[in-house]
Design a protein around this motif. Structure first.
Motif, PDB file in Angstrom:
ATOM      1  N   THR A   1      97.662 -11.117 -12.310  1.00  0.00           N
ATOM      2  CA  THR A   1      98.320 -11.055 -13.623  1.00  0.00           C
ATOM      3  C   THR A   1      99.571 -10.185 -13.592  1.00  0.00           C
ATOM      4  O   THR A   1     100.594 -10.527 -14.182  1.00  0.00           O
ATOM      5  N   HIS A   2      99.495  -9.058 -12.890  1.00  0.00           N
ATOM      6  CA  HIS A   2     100.611  -8.100 -12.872  1.00  0.00           C
ATOM      7  C   HIS A   2     101.509  -8.251 -11.643  1.00  0.00           C
ATOM      8  O   HIS A   2     102.379  -7.406 -11.409  1.00  0.00           O
TER       9      HIS A   2
ATOM     10  N   ARG B   1      87.669  -8.154 -11.281  1.00  0.00           N
ATOM     11  CA  ARG B   1      88.656  -7.799 -12.313  1.00  0.00           C
ATOM     12  C   ARG B   1      89.926  -7.282 -11.653  1.00  0.00           C
ATOM     13  O   ARG B   1      91.035  -7.563 -12.091  1.00  0.00           O
ATOM     14  N   ILE B   2      89.779  -6.504 -10.575  1.00  0.00           N
ATOM     15  CA  ILE B   2      90.950  -5.999  -9.858  1.00  0.00           C
ATOM     16  C   ILE B   2      91.751  -7.167  -9.280  1.00  0.00           C
ATOM     17  O   ILE B   2      92.977  -7.184  -9.364  1.00  0.00           O
ATOM     18  N   LYS B   3      91.051  -8.138  -8.710  1.00  0.00           N
ATOM     19  CA  LYS B   3      91.742  -9.319  -8.168  1.00  0.00           C
ATOM     20  C   LYS B   3      92.518 -10.032  -9.260  1.00  0.00           C
ATOM     21  O   LYS B   3      93.685 -10.404  -9.070  1.00  0.00           O
ATOM     22  N   ASP B   4      91.894 -10.228 -10.425  1.00  0.00           N
ATOM     23  CA  ASP B   4      92.573 -10.887 -11.544  1.00  0.00           C
ATOM     24  C   ASP B   4      93.765 -10.069 -12.028  1.00  0.00           C
ATOM     25  O   ASP B   4      94.839 -10.616 -12.301  1.00  0.00           O
ATOM     26  N   ASN B   5      93.589  -8.770 -12.148  1.00  0.00           N
ATOM     27  CA  ASN B   5      94.686  -7.906 -12.608  1.00  0.00           C
ATOM     28  C   ASN B   5      95.852  -7.914 -11.626  1.00  0.00           C
ATOM     29  O   ASN B   5      97.013  -7.900 -12.047  1.00  0.00           O
TER      30      ASN B   5
ATOM     31  N   ASN C   1      95.594  -4.688  -2.684  1.00  0.00           N
ATOM     32  CA  ASN C   1      95.473  -3.329  -2.180  1.00  0.00           C
ATOM     33  C   ASN C   1      96.100  -2.313  -3.133  1.00  0.00           C
ATOM     34  O   ASN C   1      95.533  -1.262  -3.407  1.00  0.00           O
ATOM     35  N   SER C   2      97.261  -2.629  -3.654  1.00  0.00           N
ATOM     36  CA  SER C   2      97.931  -1.741  -4.602  1.00  0.00           C
ATOM     37  C   SER C   2      97.107  -1.577  -5.876  1.00  0.00           C
ATOM     38  O   SER C   2      96.974  -0.463  -6.402  1.00  0.00           O
ATOM     39  N   GLU C   3      96.540  -2.668  -6.349  1.00  0.00           N
ATOM     40  CA  GLU C   3      95.735  -2.612  -7.576  1.00  0.00           C
ATOM     41  C   GLU C   3      94.451  -1.812  -7.346  1.00  0.00           C
ATOM     42  O   GLU C   3      94.022  -1.061  -8.226  1.00  0.00           O
ATOM     43  N   VAL C   4      93.837  -1.948  -6.183  1.00  0.00           N
ATOM     44  CA  VAL C   4      92.651  -1.145  -5.867  1.00  0.00           C
ATOM     45  C   VAL C   4      93.001   0.336  -5.925  1.00  0.00           C
ATOM     46  O   VAL C   4      92.293   1.132  -6.556  1.00  0.00           O
ATOM     47  N   HIS C   5      94.100   0.705  -5.306  1.00  0.00           N
ATOM     48  CA  HIS C   5      94.494   2.117  -5.300  1.00  0.00           C
ATOM     49  C   HIS C   5      94.878   2.604  -6.696  1.00  0.00           C
ATOM     50  O   HIS C   5      94.604   3.757  -7.049  1.00  0.00           O
ATOM     51  N   ARG C   6      95.485   1.737  -7.491  1.00  0.00           N
ATOM     52  CA  ARG C   6      95.798   2.122  -8.869  1.00  0.00           C
ATOM     53  C   ARG C   6      94.523   2.470  -9.623  1.00  0.00           C
ATOM     54  O   ARG C   6      94.444   3.481 -10.321  1.00  0.00           O
TER      55      ARG C   6
END
Length: 135
Positions: free
Chosen positions: A90-91, A83-87, A96-101
């Motif tokens: 998408t965004h 889901r993080i990869k997809d997000n 790496n940034s999405e994981v930390h978010r």
């Protein structure tokens, strides 16, 4: 103690800097760190948890089981890596940034921030962005 576990997904290389950053979020929000466990898993595993414990029948990126006592925050935090990869795609963000978010998002929930209303979501995103800038 902050721990990371990986179930049926490739492990990510979290280091002392990441753990220190999460501790800084906790301290800046005037909380104390208890035992926080992140469990990274598949979409299917997180969907099953969402259905079983929250009666929600949809995919999500994170589910936080809150064991906060007073100002000490403790939790089991389940995170879907697919889901993080997809997000991230998408965004238009880096993985790496999405994981930390998402890591910060879980901590912020434990600190009392919600994201059910538009106003709550806006504040949550502002807090995430603030702490991501410190990473």
């Amino acid at each position: 103690m902050i721990q990371f576990f990986f179930e049926d997904v490739d492990p990510l290389p979290f280091d002392k800097k990441t753990i220190g950053w999460l501790r800084t979020i906790i301290e800046n929000e005037n909380k104390k760190q208890g035992k926080i466990t992140y469990v990274f898993c598949t979409d299917e595993a997180l969907l099953k948890i969402n259905q079983e414990y929250l009666q929600h029948d949809y995919f999500t990126d994170i589910i936080t089981f809150d064991y906060v006592k007073g100002t000490t925050i403790s939790a089991d935090i389940f995170v879907s890596l697919p889901r993080i990869k997809d997000n991230a795609t998408t965004h238009n963000k880096s993985f790496n940034s999405e994981v930390h978010r998402v890591l910060a998002h879980g901590i912020l929930h434990l600190c009392g921030y919600k994201d059910k209303t538009p106003e709550e979501s806006t504040l949550m995103r502002e807090k995430e962005d603030f702490y991501l800038a410190q990473m």
